[in-house]
Scaffold this active site. Structure first.
Site, mmCIF file in Angstrom:
data_model
loop_
_atom_site.group_PDB
_atom_site.id
_atom_site.type_symbol
_atom_site.label_atom_id
_atom_site.label_comp_id
_atom_site.label_asym_id
_atom_site.label_seq_id
_atom_site.Cartn_x
_atom_site.Cartn_y
_atom_site.Cartn_z
ATOM 1 N N HIS A 194 -24.879 22.921 34.233
ATOM 2 C CA HIS A 194 -23.997 23.377 35.300
ATOM 3 C C HIS A 194 -23.790 22.194 36.246
ATOM 4 O O HIS A 194 -24.761 21.611 36.732
ATOM 5 C CB HIS A 194 -24.659 24.560 36.027
ATOM 6 C CG HIS A 194 -23.755 25.213 37.025
ATOM 7 N ND1 HIS A 194 -23.380 24.613 38.201
ATOM 8 C CD2 HIS A 194 -23.156 26.436 37.022
ATOM 9 C CE1 HIS A 194 -22.587 25.419 38.888
ATOM 10 N NE2 HIS A 194 -22.433 26.540 38.179
ATOM 11 N N HIS A 236 0.831 -1.213 0.000
ATOM 12 C CA HIS A 236 0.000 0.000 0.000
ATOM 13 C C HIS A 236 0.857 1.252 0.000
ATOM 14 O O HIS A 236 1.849 1.338 0.715
ATOM 15 C CB HIS A 236 -1.022 -0.001 1.140
ATOM 16 C CG HIS A 236 -0.470 0.015 2.533
ATOM 17 N ND1 HIS A 236 -0.302 1.178 3.255
ATOM 18 C CD2 HIS A 236 -0.079 -0.991 3.357
ATOM 19 C CE1 HIS A 236 0.157 0.883 4.460
ATOM 20 N NE2 HIS A 236 0.316 -0.432 4.548
ATOM 21 N N ARG A 278 -9.172 -6.534 18.446
ATOM 22 C CA ARG A 278 -8.302 -7.349 17.589
ATOM 23 C C ARG A 278 -8.786 -8.783 17.725
ATOM 24 O O ARG A 278 -8.994 -9.273 18.850
ATOM 25 C CB ARG A 278 -6.850 -7.248 18.051
ATOM 26 C CG ARG A 278 -6.241 -5.880 17.876
ATOM 27 C CD ARG A 278 -5.870 -5.579 16.438
ATOM 28 N NE ARG A 278 -5.533 -4.169 16.301
ATOM 29 C CZ ARG A 278 -5.095 -3.616 15.172
ATOM 30 N NH1 ARG A 278 -4.938 -4.337 14.076
ATOM 31 N NH2 ARG A 278 -4.823 -2.336 15.127
ATOM 32 N N GLU A 282 -5.263 1.010 2.330
ATOM 33 C CA GLU A 282 -5.061 -0.012 3.367
ATOM 34 C C GLU A 282 -5.315 0.565 4.748
ATOM 35 O O GLU A 282 -5.926 -0.077 5.601
ATOM 36 C CB GLU A 282 -3.637 -0.589 3.293
ATOM 37 C CG GLU A 282 -3.457 -1.895 4.067
ATOM 38 C CD GLU A 282 -3.205 -1.719 5.562
ATOM 39 O OE1 GLU A 282 -3.406 -2.689 6.306
ATOM 40 O OE2 GLU A 282 -2.809 -0.617 5.980
ATOM 41 N N GLU A 283 -4.859 1.778 4.971
ATOM 42 C CA GLU A 283 -4.966 2.365 6.312
ATOM 43 C C GLU A 283 -6.403 2.772 6.659
ATOM 44 O O GLU A 283 -6.668 3.203 7.781
ATOM 45 C CB GLU A 283 -4.023 3.571 6.451
ATOM 46 C CG GLU A 283 -2.532 3.247 6.262
ATOM 47 C CD GLU A 283 -1.934 2.366 7.359
ATOM 48 O OE1 GLU A 283 -2.678 1.878 8.231
ATOM 49 O OE2 GLU A 283 -0.712 2.162 7.335
ATOM 50 N N ASP A 290 -0.607 4.260 0.519
ATOM 51 C CA ASP A 290 -1.198 5.260 1.422
ATOM 52 C C ASP A 290 -0.536 5.173 2.791
ATOM 53 O O ASP A 290 0.058 4.141 3.137
ATOM 54 C CB ASP A 290 -2.720 5.098 1.551
ATOM 55 C CG ASP A 290 -3.137 3.797 2.227
ATOM 56 O OD1 ASP A 290 -2.535 2.741 1.938
ATOM 57 O OD2 ASP A 290 -4.082 3.822 3.062
ATOM 58 N N ASP A 337 4.847 -5.996 4.735
ATOM 59 C CA ASP A 337 4.133 -4.942 5.466
ATOM 60 C C ASP A 337 4.037 -5.315 6.944
ATOM 61 O O ASP A 337 3.100 -4.933 7.630
ATOM 62 C CB ASP A 337 2.732 -4.759 4.853
ATOM 63 C CG ASP A 337 2.049 -3.486 5.326
ATOM 64 O OD1 ASP A 337 2.752 -2.560 5.770
ATOM 65 O OD2 ASP A 337 0.805 -3.427 5.271
ATOM 66 N N SER A 387 -3.082 -6.000 11.714
ATOM 67 C CA SER A 387 -4.090 -6.514 10.788
ATOM 68 C C SER A 387 -3.817 -6.029 9.368
ATOM 69 O O SER A 387 -3.442 -4.876 9.166
ATOM 70 C CB SER A 387 -5.483 -6.027 11.201
ATOM 71 O OG SER A 387 -5.726 -6.311 12.560
HETATM 72 N N1 BES Z 1 1.254 -2.764 8.163
HETATM 73 C C1 BES Z 1 0.211 -2.619 9.110
HETATM 74 C C2 BES Z 1 -0.150 -3.911 9.809
HETATM 75 C C3 BES Z 1 0.930 -4.587 10.602
HETATM 76 C C4 BES Z 1 1.951 -3.889 11.200
HETATM 77 C C5 BES Z 1 0.894 -5.942 10.766
HETATM 78 C C6 BES Z 1 2.940 -4.523 11.927
HETATM 79 C C7 BES Z 1 1.842 -6.597 11.507
HETATM 80 C C8 BES Z 1 2.885 -5.870 12.087
HETATM 81 C C9 BES Z 1 -1.009 -2.052 8.402
HETATM 82 O O1 BES Z 1 -0.684 -0.965 7.577
HETATM 83 C C10 BES Z 1 -1.979 -1.512 9.430
HETATM 84 O O2 BES Z 1 -1.637 -0.578 10.102
HETATM 85 N N2 BES Z 1 -3.178 -2.098 9.504
HETATM 86 C C11 BES Z 1 -4.210 -1.598 10.356
HETATM 87 C C12 BES Z 1 -5.547 -2.134 9.941
HETATM 88 C C13 BES Z 1 -6.377 -1.237 9.063
HETATM 89 C C14 BES Z 1 -7.745 -1.827 8.832
HETATM 90 C C15 BES Z 1 -6.474 0.168 9.533
HETATM 91 C C16 BES Z 1 -3.995 -2.003 11.789
HETATM 92 O O3 BES Z 1 -3.426 -3.086 12.054
HETATM 93 O O4 BES Z 1 -4.419 -1.253 12.658
HETATM 94 MN MN MN Z 2 0.942 -1.384 6.393
HETATM 95 MN MN MN Z 3 -0.447 0.832 8.900
#
Ligand code: BES
Ligand code: MN
Ligand code: MN
Length: 456
Positions: free
Chosen positions: A212, A86, A327, A152-153, A88, A179, A398
């Protein structure tokens, strides 16, 4: 392989400068005011992918930010690797905590400081450069398809639609993603799992207007106090989540599997010191690495209400809100967990407030097998670069599209990440090691060559 390595060595300064150029584009997907910058970033990615030797490189528009896709088919009989990443990035806030501006990259002590340096521009761009090295030296041993998205973010919703509509075009044998992170630069590891996600917003309303706090306080429920009570009731004393049914689908790991994961080195003292905390907390019966990977969690990501300006204001607010994420682990289903939360939160709301729960995005957890040809190829490639066999670890973050690749395309993913947990992703002063960037560029062609022999 010798000529691939030589190409990388010869062009390493340019590889770094090209990444710095990419990092100068503030491609923040969450904030509409950056929309034109996100589009500009997609164009830069398209140009670089084409320069690297990928073909049919195109910008695919979506209802949100565009996807950049390109491919190089050397022989339809050979395996096909689908690379995903990604372009972004997360918003850079809070700006005042950065030592240098987030979109003016600087290299200091071998680290590239900029928003997106590790997550994920620095990591997906390793694939563009690895493909360049393989194509330009006539060493691309199998087919490659590359799909780099811009949302992705913010949950990859439009990518999900794109994947469902382009199954033929995306047909492959394995997905390759950089990633995630590894344990340390001298302790390589490969991520074999990601957590899922349910994200919601809750709003608690008390009286029909701010009051108040002396005139009414004590007689009328304060929505902030109530919200805090409700949130704190979501965990019990063992830090287990109290939502009925929350753990029902959780696939518990066997003792053997937990023992295997516990082989990854973890220094609890160093971990606490790095974070500036004197003690850790979490679900009873699990270690810190387990709590942050194989166990589900519930966290408040933001909370607001009442007066937060300078000085004091004696007010009993009408509303209080919070953003909450959970999570998830295999086999919890994001939609089902979101529904459990909605039902539970409404049920526990006392009669003196009204609650509104708004679901945001979600995604499913994913696990990768370690006995596949692709995992073995990745493991060998890592071992050749680092001189040590990588340790399989389960990650806590994730990447929602991974489960979708499996569901829609029938593909397993290899999470070949080169970041470190200390890279400050999503935080001020995000950085990525030049060492990690170069190690990734050198490792990816090795993966391709092993996989071309054994994949399919
Ligand atoms: N690259 C991350 C996910 C990640 C980071 C996985 C480190 C394992 C180790 C990804 O860009 C991210 O930040 N994902 C989000 C999910 C998304 C739906 C906003 C997250 O994990 O919060
Ligand atoms: Mn990422
Ligand atoms: Mn991220």
């Amino acid at each position: 392989m010798a000529s691939v390595d030589a190409h990388i060595e010869t062009h390493k300064d340019r590889f770094l400068n090209e990444l710095l150029d990419l990092l100068r584009i503030p491609s923040v997907s969450a904030d509409p005011k950056y929309k034109a910058e996100v589009a500009r970033c997609a164009e830069a990615v398209q140009r670089r992918m084409a320069e690297a030797g990928l073909e049919k490189v195109e910008i695919c528009p979506t209802a949100g930010h565009p996807i950049v896709y390109g491919e190089k088919i050397v022989d339809p009989g050979k395996p096909t690797v689908l690379v995903y990443g990604h372009y972004d990035v997360q918003p850079p806030d809070p700006l005042e905590l950065w030592d240098s501006p987030p979109f003016e990259p600087v290299v200091k002590d071998g680290l590239i400081y900029a928003r997106g340096s590790a997550d994920d521009k620095g990591q997906f761009y390793m694939h563009v450069k690895a493909v360049e090295a393989m194509v330009k030296t006539g060493n691309l041993p199998c087919n490659v398809k590359m799909m780099i998205e811009g949302e992705e973010e913010v949950g990859s919703t439009n990518l999900g639609i794109f994947v469902k509509a382009n199954k033929q075009r995306l047909a492959a044998d394995v997905v390759l993603i950089s990633d995630t992170s590894m344990i340390a630069n001298d302790t390589p590891s490969i991520n074999t799992g990601l957590r899922g996600l349910s994200y919601l917003e809750v709003e608690v309303t008390g009286p029909n207007r701010d009051l108040h706090s002396g005139v009414y306080g004590g007689a009328v429920a304060n929505p902030i106090n109530v919200l805090c009570d409700l949130i704190s009731s979501l965990h019990d004393k063992d830090r287990r989540i109290t939502i009925p049914g929350f753990y029902d689908a959780v696939r518990d790991l066997s003792d053997a599997e937990r023992k295997e994961l516990a082989k990854a080195p973890f220094d609890e003292k160093a971990y606490m010191k790095d974070l500036g905390v004197d003690a850790l907390m979490g679900e009873k019966g699990y270690t810190a690495p387990e709590r942050a990977s194989i166990r589900p969690t519930l966290d408040v990501n933001g909370i607001w209400g009442g007066y937060i300006g300078e000085g004091a204001k004696t007010v009993l607010p009408s509303k209080a809100s919070a953003k909450i994420s959970m999570r998830l682990v295999p086999d919890q289903k994001s939609d089902a967990i979101t529904q459990l939360f909605v039902d539970h939160f409404k049920k526990i709301a006392p009669p003196y407030v009204k609650v509104k729960v708004t679901p945001h995005h979600g995604g499913e957890a994913a696990v990768t097998p370690t006995d596949s040809a692709a995992y073995q190829a990745a493991s060998k490639a890592m071992e050749e670069t680092f001189g040590k066999k990588p340790i399989p670890t389960r990650g806590g973050g994730s990447i929602p599209i991974v489960a979708l690749f499996e569901k829609e395309l029938g593909l397993k993913t290899i999470l070949l990440g080169f970041g470190l947990d200390s890279d400050n992703i999503h935080s001020p002063n995000e950085h990525y090691g030049v060492f990690n960037y170069m190690a990734g560029i050198r490792t990816i062609p090795k993966f391709f060559s092993h996989y071309a022999e054994t994949g399919k």
